[in-house]
Design a protein around this motif. Structure first.
Motif, PDB file in Angstrom:
ATOM      1  N   MET A 126       0.814  -1.214   0.000  1.00 38.77           N
ATOM      2  CA  MET A 126       0.000   0.000   0.000  1.00 38.77           C
ATOM      3  C   MET A 126       0.850   1.266   0.000  1.00 38.77           C
ATOM      4  N   VAL A 127       2.083   1.176   0.491  1.00 39.95           N
ATOM      5  CA  VAL A 127       2.953   2.351   0.562  1.00 39.95           C
ATOM      6  C   VAL A 127       3.665   2.511  -0.767  1.00 39.95           C
ATOM      7  N   TYR A 392      -2.557  -7.631  -2.365  1.00 39.15           N
ATOM      8  CA  TYR A 392      -2.855  -8.128  -1.028  1.00 39.15           C
ATOM      9  C   TYR A 392      -4.218  -7.586  -0.633  1.00 39.15           C
ATOM     10  N   VAL A 393      -5.206  -8.463  -0.628  1.00 45.21           N
ATOM     11  CA  VAL A 393      -6.583  -8.057  -0.362  1.00 45.21           C
ATOM     12  C   VAL A 393      -7.042  -8.681   0.947  1.00 45.21           C
ATOM     13  N   LEU A 394      -8.171  -8.201   1.441  1.00 40.39           N
ATOM     14  CA  LEU A 394      -8.649  -8.599   2.759  1.00 40.39           C
ATOM     15  C   LEU A 394      -9.933  -9.399   2.657  1.00 40.39           C
ATOM     16  N   THR A 395     -10.064 -10.395   3.529  1.00 37.43           N
ATOM     17  CA  THR A 395     -11.336 -11.095   3.681  1.00 37.43           C
ATOM     18  C   THR A 395     -12.264 -10.213   4.515  1.00 37.43           C
ATOM     19  N   PRO A 396     -13.552 -10.538   4.576  1.00 34.86           N
ATOM     20  CA  PRO A 396     -14.453  -9.746   5.434  1.00 34.86           C
ATOM     21  C   PRO A 396     -14.003  -9.702   6.895  1.00 34.86           C
ATOM     22  N   LYS A 397     -13.215 -10.701   7.351  1.00 32.66           N
ATOM     23  CA  LYS A 397     -12.727 -10.717   8.733  1.00 32.66           C
ATOM     24  C   LYS A 397     -11.396  -9.985   8.892  1.00 32.66           C
ATOM     25  N   GLY A 398     -10.864  -9.420   7.788  1.00 31.18           N
ATOM     26  CA  GLY A 398      -9.629  -8.668   7.888  1.00 31.18           C
ATOM     27  C   GLY A 398      -8.371  -9.483   7.678  1.00 31.18           C
ATOM     28  N   ALA A 407      -5.445 -10.171 -10.409  1.00 32.16           N
ATOM     29  CA  ALA A 407      -6.418 -11.114  -9.861  1.00 32.16           C
ATOM     30  C   ALA A 407      -7.804 -10.485  -9.759  1.00 32.16           C
ATOM     31  N   THR A 408      -8.810 -11.319  -9.844  1.00 33.41           N
ATOM     32  CA  THR A 408     -10.209 -10.899  -9.830  1.00 33.41           C
ATOM     33  C   THR A 408     -10.901 -11.470  -8.588  1.00 33.41           C
ATOM     34  N   PRO A 409     -12.138 -11.022  -8.304  1.00 29.91           N
ATOM     35  CA  PRO A 409     -12.874 -11.648  -7.204  1.00 29.91           C
ATOM     36  C   PRO A 409     -13.019 -13.163  -7.360  1.00 29.91           C
ATOM     37  N   LEU A 410     -13.078 -13.634  -8.606  1.00 36.31           N
ATOM     38  CA  LEU A 410     -13.188 -15.073  -8.837  1.00 36.31           C
ATOM     39  C   LEU A 410     -11.907 -15.792  -8.395  1.00 36.31           C
ATOM     40  N   ASP A 411     -10.725 -15.186  -8.666  1.00 34.28           N
ATOM     41  CA  ASP A 411      -9.475 -15.755  -8.163  1.00 34.28           C
ATOM     42  C   ASP A 411      -9.488 -15.799  -6.634  1.00 34.28           C
ATOM     43  N   PHE A 412      -9.982 -14.715  -6.033  1.00 30.39           N
ATOM     44  CA  PHE A 412     -10.084 -14.670  -4.570  1.00 30.39           C
ATOM     45  C   PHE A 412     -10.969 -15.811  -4.062  1.00 30.39           C
ATOM     46  N   ALA A 413     -12.102 -16.029  -4.714  1.00 33.28           N
ATOM     47  CA  ALA A 413     -13.025 -17.082  -4.281  1.00 33.28           C
ATOM     48  C   ALA A 413     -12.356 -18.450  -4.343  1.00 33.28           C
ATOM     49  N   TYR A 414     -11.640 -18.741  -5.422  1.00 33.76           N
ATOM     50  CA  TYR A 414     -10.975 -20.042  -5.539  1.00 33.76           C
ATOM     51  C   TYR A 414      -9.810 -20.153  -4.562  1.00 33.76           C
ATOM     52  N   HIS A 415      -9.185 -19.028  -4.203  1.00 33.20           N
ATOM     53  CA  HIS A 415      -8.117 -19.074  -3.205  1.00 33.20           C
ATOM     54  C   HIS A 415      -8.690 -19.442  -1.835  1.00 33.20           C
ATOM     55  N   VAL A 416      -9.846 -18.887  -1.505  1.00 34.96           N
ATOM     56  CA  VAL A 416     -10.470 -19.185  -0.214  1.00 34.96           C
ATOM     57  C   VAL A 416     -10.814 -20.667  -0.128  1.00 34.96           C
ATOM     58  N   HIS A 417     -11.522 -21.185  -1.145  1.00 33.53           N
ATOM     59  CA  HIS A 417     -11.877 -22.608  -1.182  1.00 33.53           C
ATOM     60  C   HIS A 417     -12.401 -22.927  -2.575  1.00 33.53           C
ATOM     61  N   THR A 418     -12.080 -24.119  -3.053  1.00 31.10           N
ATOM     62  CA  THR A 418     -12.519 -24.523  -4.389  1.00 31.10           C
ATOM     63  C   THR A 418     -14.030 -24.444  -4.523  1.00 31.10           C
ATOM     64  N   ARG A 441      -7.262  -4.487  -6.206  1.00 34.70           N
ATOM     65  CA  ARG A 441      -6.108  -3.691  -5.810  1.00 34.70           C
ATOM     66  C   ARG A 441      -5.765  -3.976  -4.356  1.00 34.70           C
ATOM     67  N   SER A 442      -4.506  -3.772  -3.997  1.00 35.89           N
ATOM     68  CA  SER A 442      -4.085  -4.011  -2.620  1.00 35.89           C
ATOM     69  C   SER A 442      -4.921  -3.168  -1.668  1.00 35.89           C
ATOM     70  N   GLY A 443      -5.377  -3.817  -0.589  1.00 35.15           N
ATOM     71  CA  GLY A 443      -6.182  -3.127   0.403  1.00 35.15           C
ATOM     72  C   GLY A 443      -7.669  -3.313   0.218  1.00 35.15           C
ATOM     73  N   ASP A 444      -8.105  -3.842  -0.938  1.00 33.75           N
ATOM     74  CA  ASP A 444      -9.536  -4.084  -1.149  1.00 33.75           C
ATOM     75  C   ASP A 444     -10.041  -5.141  -0.162  1.00 33.75           C
ATOM     76  N   ARG A 445     -11.257  -4.924   0.344  1.00 29.75           N
ATOM     77  CA  ARG A 445     -11.917  -5.921   1.191  1.00 29.75           C
ATOM     78  C   ARG A 445     -12.966  -6.622   0.330  1.00 29.75           C
ATOM     79  N   VAL A 446     -12.829  -7.936   0.155  1.00 31.65           N
ATOM     80  CA  VAL A 446     -13.613  -8.685  -0.826  1.00 31.65           C
ATOM     81  C   VAL A 446     -14.583  -9.625  -0.115  1.00 31.65           C
TER      82      VAL A 446
END
Length: 717
Positions: A126-127, A392-398, A407-418, A441-446
């Motif tokens: 972020m810096v 570097y993005v954040l889950t709803p729990k931080g 990366a897209t929200p879909l990449d994030f979803a597959y990273h969390v769990h298939t 983008r870095s810092g986004d909460r998804v």
């Protein structure tokens, strides 16, 4: 005024003056006109200590000014645009300090430092101006020095933040004068009883230890000079936190640590290192189990040095490190600094590529610190090189999630769990719904919105659609479709390929060249490969297009020049002048209709393809091989022809009902209808496939559709 001797200042003008002459005069004048508050005694003392630490690091005027302005929360939000335009360098430093605040908040929400590595990586992502990090470290050190005036719970939170974020960053940057003090202060507040116990043991023996190390230096220096070896022999200071860590790691009491008494020998070259080692071992008795040759066998992070322990004067154990001056500089400031093995092995869970990218950023920071802001060209070079290849993005729990750039929200979803990826139906970024191809983008909460059933879409596998940037995510989707039965895969692949071939004017082309190129047994295998994403539809189309352009392997047969009207086989509604007994088919790319001009093109193995003369595909083919163009005429109309129609209209109630009514009133058939919302503007794009008898019927239908309220365009697709 000297930054190291001036008293603390409680107003911004005095604080800037205390920062020294490196601060631009124009900035001091601008700050004098800004409304501001005064700092209390603790705040002024913290700022004073921050400026002292930055001065020791050789910080430039912009860094000192940014530290002052952030302490006073200047400029005010409504004046930032004008300030940023006048002082862009300082503005970027202020923005970086503000961007770091959410990281401190996220850390406070965690338990026992879980996810601290991710937070450190998020902070660096972020810096944007790398000079922000030394400012953050200096301010944290100032706060820790004055933490005794804070309540105990606040003091412990500050110490935990220092232990998890600031001290490891100082370690990675090689800023040892900050690193050791940050670690010791954090340890003091988090483990006060253990800290006091070790401090007492060290204090009891400090004078003896210092006398002993001075004696060793004199003896070793004389022995090295006697052998003609030029060397610098220095004592190594030990810190309470590092002593405690070693006691924990080795499971021994403080009295059994070999390196409480330690010296370091710095020489000019590698040969002198081994010569000095011989002198040490000939002067005192070595302890065999405590010798490590990191020059012949460097550590994995390329750290190089000779480590040995001996029974020194008075029968006491003594640790000796021997290295060249270059090795010392590399270990202190270069990429070989031993943060990896001291912190437990680098960025956990990250790929080798991500770890390499992260280390490059650390190396840039080291180079920036070495130049202390004096080389403007270097700063510009660093800014141009700083292309972040991770986000570097954040889950709803931080919690921090590390993803590849793009990366897209879909990449994030597959990273969390298939299964989360398979069931993904939508996503929110910072509370706002975004499309699945949105670039994070870095810092986004998804936050991922899921359905009840696993239903990945095949177009997620098409790279050009931009749904997935991660190869790992694509493989998970491909695996899901691999489990489907072959018939469904073939059908889906055929539809994807036909869509691309229609766009390229190649629909109906022989797929044999593509099968040969990709070593596939039949069309079915080709369709399956397309459906699973192993082959892109555009790859197949490109092969067929190249085949169309290839020269004939043999001489062209002479086409008859006589003008006879012969009915061709396969489509009784055409006559091809001069040629008989040929297959004739309508081109799917332009979909000609009875009543409009047509032309024929003699294809390889597929007879005559009938096009409209203005068809882009026909013009391309005819331009390449004009001898294949044949005159074709309509003989009689057939039973019906499918043609694609596209409408652009304002999205309103009853629109689809009125469109289908018009199609029925025109006595046309409706084969399919698809709708797509355009982004912004409230418009709807409708794609219809209708069945008409001739061109006149189509023209009448288009006229009726264009007359509907809200329809902005009705045309043949």
């Amino acid at each position: 005024m000297n930054a190291q001797t001036a008293p603390a200042a409680s107003d911004p003008v005095a604080a800037l003056a205390r920062a020294g002459g490196a601060v631009p005069a124009a900035l001091r004048d601008a700050v004098a006109t800004m409304p501001s508050t005064r700092l209390d005694g603790v705040g002024a003392a913290e700022l004073d200590a921050t400026l002292d630490a930055l001065a020791r690091l050789g910080a430039d005027g912009e860094m000192l000014a940014a530290a002052v302005l952030h302490a006073f929360n200047l400029p005010a939000p409504d004046a930032r645009a004008a300030f940023d335009a006048r002082f862009p360098g300082i503005a970027s430093l202020l923005e970086g300090q503000r961007a770091a605040e959410p990281v401190w908040t996220l850390h406070a929400q965690q338990t026992r430092g879980q996810g601290s590595e991710g937070l450190r990586r998020l902070l660096l992502a972020m810096v944007r101006d790398l000079r922000v990090v030394p400012i953050l470290l200096a301010r944290q050190l100032a706060r820790m020095r004055l933490a005794t005036s804070r309540p105990e719970d606040e003091r412990r939170r500050l110490a935990a933040l220092t232990r998890d974020i600031h001290a490891p960053l100082a370690n990675r940057l090689g800023i040892w004068q900050l690193k050791w003090e940050l670690e010791d202060l954090a340890f003091r507040f988090l483990e006060p009883a253990t800290y006091q116990q070790i401090a007492r043991l060290l204090d009891e023996k400090r004078a003896d230890r210092e006398r002993y190390v001075a004696q060793v230096r004199d003896v070793l220096d004389d022995a090295l000079r006697a052998q003609g070896i030029e060397a610098d022999v220095v004592g190594r200071p030990k810190h309470i936190y590092s002593i405690w860590k070693k006691m924990q790691r080795k499971g021994v009491p403080i009295g059994e640590l070999y390196d409480l008494r330690a010296v370091r020998v710095l020489v000019d070259d590698v040969a002198a290192c081994y010569a000095a080692l011989g002198v040490v071992h000939s002067t005192w008795v070595p302890i065999p189990s405590e010798f490590d040759d990191y020059i012949a066998r460097p550590k994995r992070n390329d750290y190089r040095s000779l480590h040995t322990a001996v029974i020194g004067p008075e029968g006491k154990t003594l640790e000796v490190q021997i290295r060249t001056h270059d090795m010392h500089r590399q270990a202190e400031l270069g990429v070989a600094a031993h943060w990896k093995y001291k912190e437990g092995g680098g960025p956990g869970g990250a790929s080798a590529q991500a770890a390499a990218a992260f280390e490059r950023k650390i190396a840039w920071m080291r180079r920036l610190l070495e130049h202390s802001g004096q080389d403007g060209a270097l700063a510009n070079e660093l800014d141009s090189e700083l292309v972040e290849d991770r986000v570097y993005v954040l889950t709803p729990k931080g919690e921090v999630v590390d993803l590849p750039a793009g990366a897209t929200p879909l990449d994030f979803a597959y990273h969390v769990h298939t299964e989360v990826g398979h069931r993904c139906r939508g996503a929110k970024v910072d509370g706002r719904i975004v499309p699945l191809d949105h670039k994070l983008r870095s810092g986004d909460r998804v936050e991922i919105l899921t359905g009840k059933v696993s239903e990945p879409r095949r177009d997620w596998l098409v790279a050009s659609n931009g749904f997935l940037a991660s190869a790992r995510s694509r493989e998970k989707v491909r695996t899901w479709f691999n489990r489907l039965d072959r018939e469904r895969n073939e059908q889906a692949g055929r539809e994807l390929l036909d869509k691309e071939l229609r766009r390229m004017g190649l629909l109906g082309a022989d797929l044999a060249p593509a099968r040969e190129r990709f070593h596939l047994a039949g069309d079915g295998e080709l369709y399956v490969q397309v459906a699973l994403g192993d082959l892109g539809p555009h790859q197949v189309a490109r092969v067929l297009l190249e085949h169309e352009r290839e020269p004939e392997p043999r001489a062209e047969p002479e086409l008859p020049q006589r003008r006879a009207r012969v009915e061709s086989k396969g489509r009784g509604e055409f006559t091809v002048e001069g040629v008989g007994n040929l297959l004739v088919q309508l081109a799917r790319c332009c979909q000609p209709l009875p009543g409009e001009p047509i032309a024929g093109y003699l294809t390889r193995g597929r007879g005559v393809s009938v096009h409209r003369p203005d068809c882009a595909s026909f013009q391309r083919l005819a331009g390449a091989q004009p001898q294949r163009v044949l005159p074709v005429e309509w003989r009689r109309a057939g039973s019906g022809y499918e043609v694609d129609v596209e409408l652009v209209a304002l999205d309103r109630k009853w629109l689809l009902k009125e469109v289908t009514n018009v199609v029925a009133q025109a006595n046309a058939g409706l084969a399919s209808l698809n709708t797509e919302h355009e982004r912004g503007g409230g418009r709807l794009r409708l794609r219809l496939r209708v069945k008409v008898g001739d061109y006149g019927q189509l023209a009448g239908l288009l006229g009726r559709l264009a007359a509907l309220p809200g329809v902005e365009q009705a045309r043949r697709a």
